[in-house]
Design an enzyme around this catalytic site. Structure first.
Site, PDB file in Angstrom:
ATOM      1  N   LYS A  71       0.824  -1.218   0.000  1.00  0.00           N
ATOM      2  CA  LYS A  71       0.000   0.000   0.000  1.00  0.00           C
ATOM      3  C   LYS A  71       0.860   1.271   0.000  1.00  0.00           C
ATOM      4  O   LYS A  71       0.484   2.262  -0.627  1.00  0.00           O
ATOM      5  CB  LYS A  71      -0.941  -0.011   1.201  1.00  0.00           C
ATOM      6  CG  LYS A  71      -2.015  -1.076   1.057  1.00  0.00           C
ATOM      7  CD  LYS A  71      -3.013  -0.988   2.176  1.00  0.00           C
ATOM      8  CE  LYS A  71      -4.081  -2.045   2.011  1.00  0.00           C
ATOM      9  NZ  LYS A  71      -5.099  -1.951   3.042  1.00  0.00           N
ATOM     10  N   ASP A 107      -9.738   3.002   2.608  1.00  0.00           N
ATOM     11  CA  ASP A 107      -9.844   2.257   3.866  1.00  0.00           C
ATOM     12  C   ASP A 107     -10.536   3.080   4.956  1.00  0.00           C
ATOM     13  O   ASP A 107     -11.263   2.535   5.784  1.00  0.00           O
ATOM     14  CB  ASP A 107      -8.451   1.836   4.360  1.00  0.00           C
ATOM     15  CG  ASP A 107      -7.970   0.558   3.675  1.00  0.00           C
ATOM     16  OD1 ASP A 107      -8.810  -0.203   3.174  1.00  0.00           O
ATOM     17  OD2 ASP A 107      -6.745   0.344   3.642  1.00  0.00           O
TER      18      ASP A 107
HETATM   19  P1  NAP Z   1       1.233  -3.978   7.319  1.00  0.00           P
HETATM   20  O1  NAP Z   1       1.397  -2.648   6.708  1.00  0.00           O
HETATM   21  O2  NAP Z   1       2.163  -5.074   6.925  1.00  0.00           O
HETATM   22  O3  NAP Z   1       1.350  -3.794   8.909  1.00  0.00           O
HETATM   23  C1  NAP Z   1       1.360  -4.921   9.725  1.00  0.00           C
HETATM   24  C2  NAP Z   1       1.144  -4.489  11.153  1.00  0.00           C
HETATM   25  O4  NAP Z   1       1.123  -5.677  11.947  1.00  0.00           O
HETATM   26  C3  NAP Z   1       2.275  -3.625  11.708  1.00  0.00           C
HETATM   27  O5  NAP Z   1       1.744  -2.764  12.684  1.00  0.00           O
HETATM   28  C4  NAP Z   1       3.191  -4.679  12.330  1.00  0.00           C
HETATM   29  O6  NAP Z   1       4.020  -4.165  13.335  1.00  0.00           O
HETATM   30  C5  NAP Z   1       2.169  -5.597  12.921  1.00  0.00           C
HETATM   31  N1  NAP Z   1       2.708  -6.929  13.167  1.00  0.00           N
HETATM   32  C6  NAP Z   1       3.006  -7.869  12.258  1.00  0.00           C
HETATM   33  N2  NAP Z   1       3.483  -8.962  12.863  1.00  0.00           N
HETATM   34  C7  NAP Z   1       3.491  -8.704  14.186  1.00  0.00           C
HETATM   35  C8  NAP Z   1       3.881  -9.448  15.327  1.00  0.00           C
HETATM   36  N3  NAP Z   1       4.359 -10.683  15.218  1.00  0.00           N
HETATM   37  N4  NAP Z   1       3.731  -8.862  16.557  1.00  0.00           N
HETATM   38  C9  NAP Z   1       3.242  -7.608  16.672  1.00  0.00           C
HETATM   39  N5  NAP Z   1       2.855  -6.864  15.616  1.00  0.00           N
HETATM   40  C10 NAP Z   1       2.979  -7.399  14.385  1.00  0.00           C
HETATM   41  O7  NAP Z   1      -0.247  -4.549   7.120  1.00  0.00           O
HETATM   42  P2  NAP Z   1      -1.634  -3.732   6.919  1.00  0.00           P
HETATM   43  O8  NAP Z   1      -1.834  -3.456   5.494  1.00  0.00           O
HETATM   44  O9  NAP Z   1      -1.672  -2.642   7.896  1.00  0.00           O
HETATM   45  O10 NAP Z   1      -2.694  -4.867   7.284  1.00  0.00           O
HETATM   46  C11 NAP Z   1      -2.769  -5.396   8.580  1.00  0.00           C
HETATM   47  C12 NAP Z   1      -3.943  -6.352   8.693  1.00  0.00           C
HETATM   48  O11 NAP Z   1      -5.159  -5.677   8.403  1.00  0.00           O
HETATM   49  C13 NAP Z   1      -3.889  -7.512   7.711  1.00  0.00           C
HETATM   50  O12 NAP Z   1      -4.328  -8.655   8.370  1.00  0.00           O
HETATM   51  C14 NAP Z   1      -4.880  -7.131   6.626  1.00  0.00           C
HETATM   52  O13 NAP Z   1      -5.459  -8.235   6.001  1.00  0.00           O
HETATM   53  C15 NAP Z   1      -5.907  -6.368   7.421  1.00  0.00           C
HETATM   54  N6  NAP Z   1      -6.621  -5.372   6.607  1.00  0.00           N
HETATM   55  C16 NAP Z   1      -7.969  -5.471   6.482  1.00  0.00           C
HETATM   56  C17 NAP Z   1      -8.641  -4.537   5.736  1.00  0.00           C
HETATM   57  C18 NAP Z   1     -10.119  -4.648   5.578  1.00  0.00           C
HETATM   58  O14 NAP Z   1     -10.652  -4.068   4.641  1.00  0.00           O
HETATM   59  N7  NAP Z   1     -10.791  -5.330   6.437  1.00  0.00           N
HETATM   60  C19 NAP Z   1      -7.962  -3.493   5.134  1.00  0.00           C
HETATM   61  C20 NAP Z   1      -6.592  -3.416   5.300  1.00  0.00           C
HETATM   62  C21 NAP Z   1      -5.927  -4.362   6.042  1.00  0.00           C
HETATM   63  P3  NAP Z   1       5.518  -3.657  12.974  1.00  0.00           P
HETATM   64  O15 NAP Z   1       5.376  -2.233  12.500  1.00  0.00           O
HETATM   65  O16 NAP Z   1       6.236  -3.773  14.259  1.00  0.00           O
HETATM   66  O17 NAP Z   1       6.060  -4.569  11.924  1.00  0.00           O
END
Ligand code: NAP
Length: 480
Positions: A71, A107
């Site tokens: 993104k 979003d």
């Molecule tokens: P992203 O940019 O990769 O960010 C991932 C987040 O998760 C970061 O805050 C990361 O922390 C944290 N994280 C990952 N592994 C971790 C761990 N082992 N312990 C603690 N924190 C951890 O992903 P994103 O795009 O924000 O998406 C995140 C989630 O939201 C996904 O599951 C996605 O499918 C969901 N989502 C849903 C929608 C919807 O429409 N419903 C929309 C967007 C996203 P760090 O910064 O420390 O790495």
């Protein structure tokens, strides 16, 4: 009805679990929009993502949705951006027009609709867990929804601090190791990390001390109920998952690309739930091809696009291994082929080479067991909400197994290429090769019977493009 036609897709890694294609197809059907929407797996980093964007522009794509982990790359790859994408610095929707790329972030709109639908009793204080690509939109939506104080916490504290620095309305950055200590002041907590998603560790929080009116939200929707939401429900709290956000964030994208603003109806939500809960059978795709044609490579390409895969040869390996379901019956037929409690494939193939008349007896034992293994794999794919299940069956036509499949894909290559590949295999002899070929249907007949043909005597990239086309066509015809 409109004559709009578009070519869209979902780019990210992985993309197979995404419901965006299903939502898009639903609205296309509802509004009579022709075109297609495909899975665009992009495993690498920013460079690979930019390469993908260049290809999509060349291929006349109208626009795409972008998911994890691209993104931020999507925002940077665009020539222009909407105000809300600029405010967030990340994009989940791209529009290709006039040779340029326009970025939007939908979003915020999606989460805002979801939080409003949940009707929180109080909006004094909220805590956002995570500071990745989706978190800024969630923070903005909470702010717009009227939450007075919004705190943020993230495993990597600097990312949460950067988020707080960008948005003046964010109150406190809470240390990731501390946030579970005191959740009593919050009216709403929302998980925006990937913890709890299928294949990821759960987000374990003790909710015993939280207020009864607290709303617990998770923006994940695979699974529909993350361990966090299950714990919150068990505690009697109001919860919502990421499905409504997903559906609502798709609205502006569809509008950008087609000029039609679609509606998130209860029917659409029920359809998405049915898919996620394994109530809709995946498309059954048979993948076949003679020895050396490259079936396994093609099966892997289908898997990258999100199809569940099953392989008949691997099933036979499992059945013949020590403790496997076929060992006892085979040992009764041919005691000389058993070694260390397993069926020795070398001994078995030597036995069959010397006694070709023994094939039918072996098949009578093994085929029903393989069919059972395949049926179980299909059930697993359905439970996982897969759009398609690709079954790799070498002797599909020869054994008349094609009937239950909606689509048959034949993998083919020029004879010289195929022969070279097979002869390179360890232990392969001309005699063995000819014996295998003699049991297989002539190539021309196989391709004539195919619904779709994939060639593997091209570059890997070209073969992957053919697989992607075939997958898109099959899903458009049978999955949505
Ligand atoms: P992203 O940019 O990769 O960010 C991932 C987040 O998760 C970061 O805050 C990361 O922390 C944290 N994280 C990952 N592994 C971790 C761990 N082992 N312990 C603690 N924190 C951890 O992903 P994103 O795009 O924000 O998406 C995140 C989630 O939201 C996904 O599951 C996605 O499918 C969901 N989502 C849903 C929608 C919807 O429409 N419903 C929309 C967007 C996203 P760090 O910064 O420390 O790495």
């Amino acid at each position: 009805m409109t004559q709009a036609r578009f070519r869209g897709g979902i780019a990210g890694w992985p993309v197979g679990h995404s419901l965006s294609p299903v939502i898009n197809a639903w609205w296309r059907r509802e509004h009579g929009v022709t075109g297609s929407y495909e899975h665009l797996p992009c495993e690498g980093g920013e460079e690979e993502f930019r390469g993908l964007i260049a290809r999509l522009k060349r291929d006349d794509f109208t626009g795409i949705n972008v998911t994890i982990p691209h993104k931020e790359n999507a925002y940077r790859a665009a020539d222009t951006a909407s105000d809300r994408a600029k405010a967030l610095g990340v994009a989940n929707t791209l529009v290709f027009s006039g040779g340029g790329v326009h970025a939007d972030n939908t979003d915020e709109e999606g989460f805002h609709a979801a939080v409003m639908a949940a009707e929180p009793d109080r909006k004094t204080r909220a805590l956002v867990l995570g500071a990745g690509g989706a978190a800024p939109a969630v923070c903005m939506a909470l702010h717009r929804a009227g939450f007075e104080t919004i705190d943020v916490t993230n495993r990597t504290r600097e990312r949460a601090e950067a988020l707080a620095a960008r948005f003046g309305f964010l109150s406190t950055v809470v240390d990731w190791s501390d946030f579970v200590q005191d959740l009593s002041a919050y009216d709403l907590i929302v998980n925006t990390t990937s913890l709890g998603m299928h294949g990821q560790p759960p987000l374990a929080i003790d909710l015993s001390g939280v207020p009864d009116h607290m709303v617990v939200a998770d923006i994940i929707y695979t699974p529909m109920e993350t361990p966090l939401l299950a714990a919150a429900k068990a505690r009697g709290l109001k919860t919502f998952n990421g499905l409504a956000m997903l559906a609502y964030q798709a609205v502006p994208g569809f509008e950008h690309w087609t000029g039609i603003r679609p509606t998130v109806t209860p029917e659409l939500m029920a359809h998405l739930e049915d898919r996620l809960l394994g109530r809709i059978a995946p498309v059954a795709i048979a993948l076949t091809g003679s020895i050396g044609m490259g079936k396994s490579t093609v099966a892997d390409m289908f898997a990258r696009l999100g199809a569940q895969t099953w392989n008949a040869d691997e099933a036979v390996h499992r059945l013949y291994a020590e403790g496997g379901a076929a060992v006892e019956a085979v040992s009764e037929l041919f005691p000389d082929v058993i070694k260390n409690g397993a069926v020795s494939r070398d001994k078995l193939s030597a036995h069959l080479l010397a006694n070709p008349g023994d094939f039918p007896a072996l098949e009578a034992v093994v085929h029903p067991l393989v069919a059972q293994d395949r049926a179980l794999a299909f059930e697993r794919a359905q439970r996982a909400g897969a759009l398609a299940c690709v079954m790799d069956i070498p002797l599909l036509f020869e054994k008349h197994l094609e009937t239950p499949f909606q689509a048959v894909v034949v993998v083919t290559a020029a004879e010289a290429v195929r022969r070279r590949r097979v002869m390179d295999r360890p232990g392969m002899t001309g005699e063995k090769f000819n014996a295998i070929v003699a049991r297989q249907m002539p190539e021309s007949e196989k391709t004539a019977r195919a619904d779709y043909v994939v060639r593997t005597d091209l570059s890997l990239q070209e073969t992957a493009a053919e697989v992607s086309d075939v997958y898109r066509l099959i899903l458009e015809k049978y999955a949505y």
